[in-house]
Write a protein that holds these residues in place. Structure first.
Motif, PDB file in Angstrom:
ATOM      1  N   LYS A 114      28.915 -20.802  -9.894  1.00 18.97           N
ATOM      2  CA  LYS A 114      27.746 -20.198 -10.527  1.00 18.97           C
ATOM      3  C   LYS A 114      26.759 -21.276 -10.974  1.00 18.97           C
ATOM      4  O   LYS A 114      25.547 -21.177 -10.719  1.00 18.97           O
ATOM      5  N   LEU A 115      27.260 -22.314 -11.600  1.00 20.50           N
ATOM      6  CA  LEU A 115      26.369 -23.370 -12.076  1.00 20.50           C
ATOM      7  C   LEU A 115      25.876 -24.256 -10.940  1.00 20.50           C
ATOM      8  O   LEU A 115      24.734 -24.728 -10.968  1.00 20.50           O
ATOM      9  N   TYR A 116      26.716 -24.497  -9.941  1.00 23.15           N
ATOM     10  CA  TYR A 116      26.247 -25.299  -8.810  1.00 23.15           C
ATOM     11  C   TYR A 116      25.110 -24.586  -8.091  1.00 23.15           C
ATOM     12  O   TYR A 116      24.100 -25.189  -7.733  1.00 23.15           O
ATOM     13  N   ASN A 117      25.248 -23.293  -7.884  1.00 30.90           N
ATOM     14  CA  ASN A 117      24.239 -22.538  -7.142  1.00 30.90           C
ATOM     15  C   ASN A 117      23.013 -22.199  -7.971  1.00 30.90           C
ATOM     16  O   ASN A 117      21.891 -22.182  -7.443  1.00 30.90           O
ATOM     17  N   GLU A 118      23.195 -21.929  -9.261  1.00 26.86           N
ATOM     18  CA  GLU A 118      22.101 -21.401 -10.076  1.00 26.86           C
ATOM     19  C   GLU A 118      21.716 -22.286 -11.254  1.00 26.86           C
ATOM     20  O   GLU A 118      20.594 -22.183 -11.764  1.00 26.86           O
ATOM     21  N   GLY A 119      22.619 -23.126 -11.727  1.00 30.83           N
ATOM     22  CA  GLY A 119      22.348 -23.930 -12.906  1.00 30.83           C
ATOM     23  C   GLY A 119      22.358 -23.086 -14.169  1.00 30.83           C
ATOM     24  O   GLY A 119      22.604 -21.884 -14.141  1.00 30.83           O
TER      25      GLY A 119
END
Length: 218
Positions: free
Chosen positions: A95-100
């Motif tokens: 989630k964080l890799y794709n969206e931050g």
């Protein structure tokens, strides 16, 4: 060939900023309305102290569906039957890799706005739990952070190798990924005060990273 993660880190973080979106995971989305002191002083405070942020509660079905979509069939089959807590450990990274943005465990309290942490130029926040490890329950970053990418890579690799220990596959693997990306060496949990001081001095030289020392349970 060995990849220079430190080069990738500098290259990627020139590109964008931390989006104002926070992700938490719980079995039901109505947890935000709970009167439990844990929620009142944690998730509810996160929302109230950051009115310019979008805070999203993802339930178990959201977590599983997201992983089904981002993983190839072989990798999804590898993790499809593990406990939802273990799935969430992997989900937060994708989630964080794709969206931050922010991922925060639901059992953390909040008492200051995120604007006090994300000061000018900060693109990644890496709190530490004492001199034990980097806190896996609070991740705040721009998208495409190689720390998340390396953690995903290590978790899947270790699951294919047959590892099942949750501590090893989550906080310890995150510690291994952070240190590999930033310092070029895989450093184990609890490396000692001297080693952590050395790491902090190194991070102080990187203008877009913020770190601070947490002292649980406060």
């Amino acid at each position: 060939p060995k990849i220079s993660y430190r080069f990738l880190f500098i290259h990627v973080f020139i590109m964008s900023s931390i989006p104002k979106i926070a992700h938490v995971a719980w079995k039901t989305k109505d947890v935000v309305d709970s009167k439990s002191p844990l929620i009142v002083n944690g998730l509810r405070k996160l929302i109230d102290l950051n009115p310019d942020w979008t805070v999203i509660v993802h339930d178990d079905n959201d977590v599983d569906e997201y992983l089904r979509n981002v993983l190839n069939k072989k990798d999804y089959n590898l993790i499809k039957d593990i406990h939802i807590v273990e799935k969430t450990d992997l989900w937060r990274l994708f989630k964080l890799y794709n969206e931050g943005g922010l991922y925060m465990d639901i059992d953390r309290f909040c008492n200051i706005p995120l604007s006090e942490i994300i000061t000018d130029g900060i693109k990644c926040v890496l709190p530490t739990c004492l001199e034990w490890d980097f806190s896996q329950d609070f991740m705040l970053t721009e998208p495409k952070n190689p720390i998340q990418a390396k953690t995903i890579e290590l978790i899947l690799q270790r699951r294919y190798e047959g590892h099942k220990n949750v501590f090893f596959l989550a906080p310890q693997t995150y510690m291994h990924a952070v240190t590999t990306v930033l310092f070029g060496e895989m450093i184990n949990t609890d490396p000692g005060v001297e080693k952590f001081d050395e790491m902090r001095k190194y991070m102080e030289q990187i203008p877009f990273i913020k770190t601070y020392r947490e002292h649980p349970p406060h």
